[in-house]
Motif scaffolding. Structure first.
Motif, mmCIF file in Angstrom:
data_model
loop_
_atom_site.group_PDB
_atom_site.id
_atom_site.type_symbol
_atom_site.label_atom_id
_atom_site.label_comp_id
_atom_site.label_asym_id
_atom_site.label_seq_id
_atom_site.Cartn_x
_atom_site.Cartn_y
_atom_site.Cartn_z
ATOM 1 N N VAL A 80 1.203 -0.863 -0.069
ATOM 2 C CA VAL A 80 -0.245 0.132 -0.060
ATOM 3 C C VAL A 80 1.138 1.707 -0.266
ATOM 4 C CG1 VAL A 80 -1.637 1.167 1.004
ATOM 5 C CG2 VAL A 80 -2.106 -1.327 1.559
ATOM 6 N N ARG A 81 0.734 2.105 -1.208
ATOM 7 C CA ARG A 81 1.549 3.175 -1.032
ATOM 8 C C ARG A 81 1.045 4.797 -1.134
ATOM 9 N NH1 ARG A 81 5.099 0.852 -6.391
ATOM 10 N NH2 ARG A 81 5.229 -1.298 -6.064
ATOM 11 N N ILE A 82 -0.324 4.138 -0.454
ATOM 12 C CA ILE A 82 -0.877 5.513 0.040
ATOM 13 C C ILE A 82 -1.380 5.789 1.787
ATOM 14 C CG2 ILE A 82 -2.074 5.725 -1.886
ATOM 15 C CD1 ILE A 82 -4.895 4.476 -0.872
ATOM 16 N N SER A 83 -1.921 6.717 2.001
ATOM 17 C CA SER A 83 -2.065 7.304 3.195
ATOM 18 C C SER A 83 -3.275 8.251 2.852
ATOM 19 C CB SER A 83 -0.914 7.871 4.322
ATOM 20 O OG SER A 83 -0.002 8.631 3.762
ATOM 21 N N VAL A 84 -3.580 8.579 3.977
ATOM 22 C CA VAL A 84 -5.275 9.821 4.576
ATOM 23 C C VAL A 84 -4.033 11.398 3.746
ATOM 24 C CG1 VAL A 84 -6.852 10.906 5.454
ATOM 25 C CG2 VAL A 84 -6.600 8.794 5.438
ATOM 26 N N GLY A 85 -4.829 11.594 2.891
ATOM 27 C CA GLY A 85 -4.294 13.531 2.154
ATOM 28 C C GLY A 85 -3.341 12.844 1.249
ATOM 29 N N ASP A 86 -2.586 11.454 1.044
ATOM 30 C CA ASP A 86 -1.896 12.316 -0.075
ATOM 31 C C ASP A 86 -2.648 12.107 -1.507
ATOM 32 O OD1 ASP A 86 0.389 11.392 1.514
ATOM 33 O OD2 ASP A 86 0.445 8.825 1.436
ATOM 34 N N GLU A 87 -1.985 12.650 -2.481
ATOM 35 C CA GLU A 87 -2.173 12.952 -4.118
ATOM 36 C C GLU A 87 -1.902 11.168 -4.570
ATOM 37 O OE1 GLU A 87 -0.318 16.091 -5.116
ATOM 38 O OE2 GLU A 87 -2.022 17.490 -4.043
ATOM 39 N N VAL A 88 -2.850 10.912 -5.028
ATOM 40 C CA VAL A 88 -2.447 10.302 -6.302
ATOM 41 C C VAL A 88 -3.518 10.158 -7.682
ATOM 42 C CG1 VAL A 88 -3.308 7.396 -7.113
ATOM 43 C CG2 VAL A 88 -2.972 8.628 -4.413
ATOM 44 N N SER A 89 -1.698 10.178 -8.429
ATOM 45 C CA SER A 89 -2.670 10.872 -9.396
ATOM 46 C C SER A 89 -2.255 9.109 -10.479
ATOM 47 C CB SER A 89 -1.073 11.443 -10.570
ATOM 48 O OG SER A 89 -0.168 11.231 -10.736
ATOM 49 N N ASP A 90 -2.347 9.555 -12.233
ATOM 50 C CA ASP A 90 -2.885 8.005 -12.574
ATOM 51 C C ASP A 90 -1.435 7.442 -13.108
ATOM 52 O OD1 ASP A 90 -5.732 9.222 -13.543
ATOM 53 O OD2 ASP A 90 -4.581 9.871 -15.093
ATOM 54 N N GLU A 91 -0.160 7.766 -12.810
ATOM 55 C CA GLU A 91 0.915 6.890 -13.039
ATOM 56 C C GLU A 91 1.990 6.783 -11.382
ATOM 57 O OE1 GLU A 91 1.125 10.419 -13.847
ATOM 58 O OE2 GLU A 91 -0.133 10.449 -15.993
ATOM 59 N N VAL A 92 0.601 7.157 -11.220
ATOM 60 C CA VAL A 92 1.579 6.591 -8.893
ATOM 61 C C VAL A 92 0.226 5.589 -8.810
ATOM 62 C CG1 VAL A 92 1.578 7.004 -6.759
ATOM 63 C CG2 VAL A 92 2.080 8.784 -8.470
ATOM 64 N N VAL A 93 1.182 4.113 -8.114
ATOM 65 C CA VAL A 93 0.845 3.149 -7.952
ATOM 66 C C VAL A 93 0.494 3.510 -7.221
ATOM 67 C CG1 VAL A 93 0.996 0.869 -7.061
ATOM 68 C CG2 VAL A 93 1.993 1.544 -9.009
ATOM 69 N N ALA A 94 -0.913 2.704 -6.468
ATOM 70 C CA ALA A 94 -1.540 3.148 -5.167
ATOM 71 C C ALA A 94 -1.605 1.572 -4.358
ATOM 72 C CB ALA A 94 -2.870 3.820 -5.066
ATOM 73 N N VAL A 95 -1.796 0.155 -4.699
ATOM 74 C CA VAL A 95 -1.825 -0.258 -4.359
ATOM 75 C C VAL A 95 -1.820 -1.024 -5.221
ATOM 76 C CG1 VAL A 95 -3.706 -2.080 -3.039
ATOM 77 C CG2 VAL A 95 -3.862 0.244 -2.921
ATOM 78 N N VAL A 96 -0.943 -2.051 -4.581
ATOM 79 C CA VAL A 96 -0.350 -3.881 -5.405
ATOM 80 C C VAL A 96 -0.784 -5.029 -4.660
ATOM 81 C CG1 VAL A 96 2.069 -4.828 -5.802
ATOM 82 C CG2 VAL A 96 1.511 -2.789 -5.616
ATOM 83 N N LEU A 97 -2.129 -5.394 -5.613
ATOM 84 C CA LEU A 97 -2.551 -6.432 -5.309
ATOM 85 C C LEU A 97 -1.686 -8.258 -5.819
ATOM 86 C CD1 LEU A 97 -6.382 -6.732 -5.929
ATOM 87 C CD2 LEU A 97 -5.433 -6.470 -4.061
ATOM 88 N N GLN A 98 -1.409 -9.175 -4.775
ATOM 89 C CA GLN A 98 -1.325 -10.851 -5.216
ATOM 90 C C GLN A 98 -2.773 -11.339 -5.868
ATOM 91 O OE1 GLN A 98 1.621 -11.827 -6.332
ATOM 92 N NE2 GLN A 98 1.594 -13.713 -7.026
ATOM 93 N N THR A 99 -3.056 -10.793 -7.361
ATOM 94 C CA THR A 99 -4.187 -11.801 -7.549
ATOM 95 C C THR A 99 -4.587 -12.384 -8.011
ATOM 96 O OG1 THR A 99 -3.805 -11.462 -10.062
ATOM 97 C CG2 THR A 99 -5.082 -9.247 -8.931
ATOM 98 N N ARG A 100 -5.679 -13.410 -8.124
ATOM 99 C CA ARG A 100 -5.948 -15.017 -7.620
ATOM 100 C C ARG A 100 -7.833 -14.917 -8.896
ATOM 101 N NH1 ARG A 100 -7.475 -16.199 -1.768
ATOM 102 N NH2 ARG A 100 -8.977 -14.741 -2.128
ATOM 103 N N ARG A 101 -6.876 -16.128 -9.474
ATOM 104 C CA ARG A 101 -8.241 -16.624 -9.720
ATOM 105 C C ARG A 101 -8.887 -17.736 -10.130
ATOM 106 N NH1 ARG A 101 -8.017 -17.935 -16.958
ATOM 107 N NH2 ARG A 101 -9.611 -19.445 -16.479
ATOM 108 N N ARG A 102 -10.371 -18.097 -9.325
ATOM 109 C CA ARG A 102 -10.675 -19.544 -9.216
ATOM 110 C C ARG A 102 -11.264 -20.324 -10.379
ATOM 111 N NH1 ARG A 102 -15.959 -20.433 -5.485
ATOM 112 N NH2 ARG A 102 -15.670 -22.128 -4.779
ATOM 113 N N ILE A 103 -10.566 -21.153 -9.758
ATOM 114 C CA ILE A 103 -10.390 -22.613 -11.055
ATOM 115 C C ILE A 103 -11.238 -23.688 -10.630
ATOM 116 C CG2 ILE A 103 -8.519 -22.443 -11.967
ATOM 117 C CD1 ILE A 103 -6.801 -24.112 -10.578
ATOM 118 N N GLY A 104 -11.236 -23.912 -9.181
ATOM 119 C CA GLY A 104 -12.962 -24.724 -8.403
ATOM 120 C C GLY A 104 -12.856 -24.512 -7.081
#
Length: 294
Positions: free
Chosen positions: A270-294
């Protein structure tokens, strides 16, 4: 037949163009406003060349939102006029199908059920209504819509099955988890998640395929070039999130929006905190994503 007062068509066009004040005048004009809109959606009348959405044509997101708001406004003001219209002319059912989500009336259900027929041409609109009026009795018919030729209809069917929460939908949804189309698999996974939460847990432990990290930003240019400010952060590192879960609330000087998870996963950064500015180029959150297969 309604006598159409002068200016009704102009008011419809104005509302679809973003003039909210036109809505008050359309309501003041009475049920004829709704009848005229239904006629436009059915292609019976032309309210003006500047109103493609009201003629049932493809339109942009903003136009579609204005049309949706106008439908809700008039249907809630004149619900009887809607049912009178289809009782008088059943061929108008396709035009009013999506409006039925805005009424609390059992007469909507049989109309929506007829709209689910493969030859109706209004399956997507019927599903939008069944998201509000549907019950477990509609599960089988909605499952049939998962094989519709329209991607929009298929997506809506997944959403409705999740809302209905009927365990009978689990098997057909599980079959679609292995689809090559990632969008289909994600929709099936989200629907299964909702059903299993509703029935009190999975029938069997889900099986997940790790899809790797996904970096999330605001996902679109902030209005008028003003940067987004984080008003509320709702996730921390290590948090497991569901598809569509709100991760942060953002706003600028004009509007507010939400940063939501595009699928299930675990928050790794997580690279944000309350009050921080987030533009389109700034990563706000990184998710280790997953896909359900069963």
């Amino acid at each position: 037949m309604d006598v159409v007062p002068d200016g009704i068509d102009d008011l419809i066009v104005s509302f679809l163009g973003g003039d909210n004040r036109a809505g008050e005048r359309l309501v003041a004009a009475g049920p004829v406003s709704l009848h005229r809109l239904i006629g436009a959606l059915a292609g019976r009348v032309d309210p003006g060349r500047d109103a493609p959405g009201a003629r049932g044509e493809r339109c942009g997101r903003e136009e579609f939102e204005h049309l949706d708001r106008l439908e809700r406004l008039l249907v809630r003001a004149f619900p009887e006029a809607l049912f009178d219209a289809v009782a008088h002319d059943r061929t108008l059912e396709s035009a009013v199908m999506r409006m039925l989500k805005s009424v609390d009336d059992p007469r909507a259900v049989p109309i929506l059920e007829r709209g689910l027929h493969p030859d109706s041409g209004a399956r997507w609109s019927a599903l939008c209504g069944l998201a509000v009026h549907g019950t477990a009795d509609h599960t089988e018919a909605v499952v049939d819509c998962l094989d519709d030729a329209s991607e929009l209809t298929r997506s809506e069917a997944f959403d409705v099955l999740g809302r209905l929460g009927d365990a009978r939908a689990i098997e057909p949804l599980l079959r679609r988890l292995s689809a090559d189309d990632a969008h289909t698999a994600r929709r099936a996974s989200a629907a299964l998640d909702r059903i299993e939460r509703r029935i009190g847990g999975p029938l069997a432990p889900p099986v997940w395929l790790d899809m790797g990290p996904r970096e999330l930003t605001t996902g679109g240019a902030a209005p008028f070039g003003e940067p987004w400010r984080v008003m509320e952060g709702l996730v921390e590192r290590g948090r497991t999130v569901r598809d569509g879960e709100v991760l942060a609330v953002l706003e600028n000087d004009y509007v507010s929006t939400e940063l939501t998870a595009p699928g299930p996963g675990t928050v790794t950064d997580v690279r944000i905190s309350v009050g921080d500015e987030v533009s389109d180029e700034v990563v706000a959150v990184v998710l280790q994503t997953r896909r359900r297969i069963g």
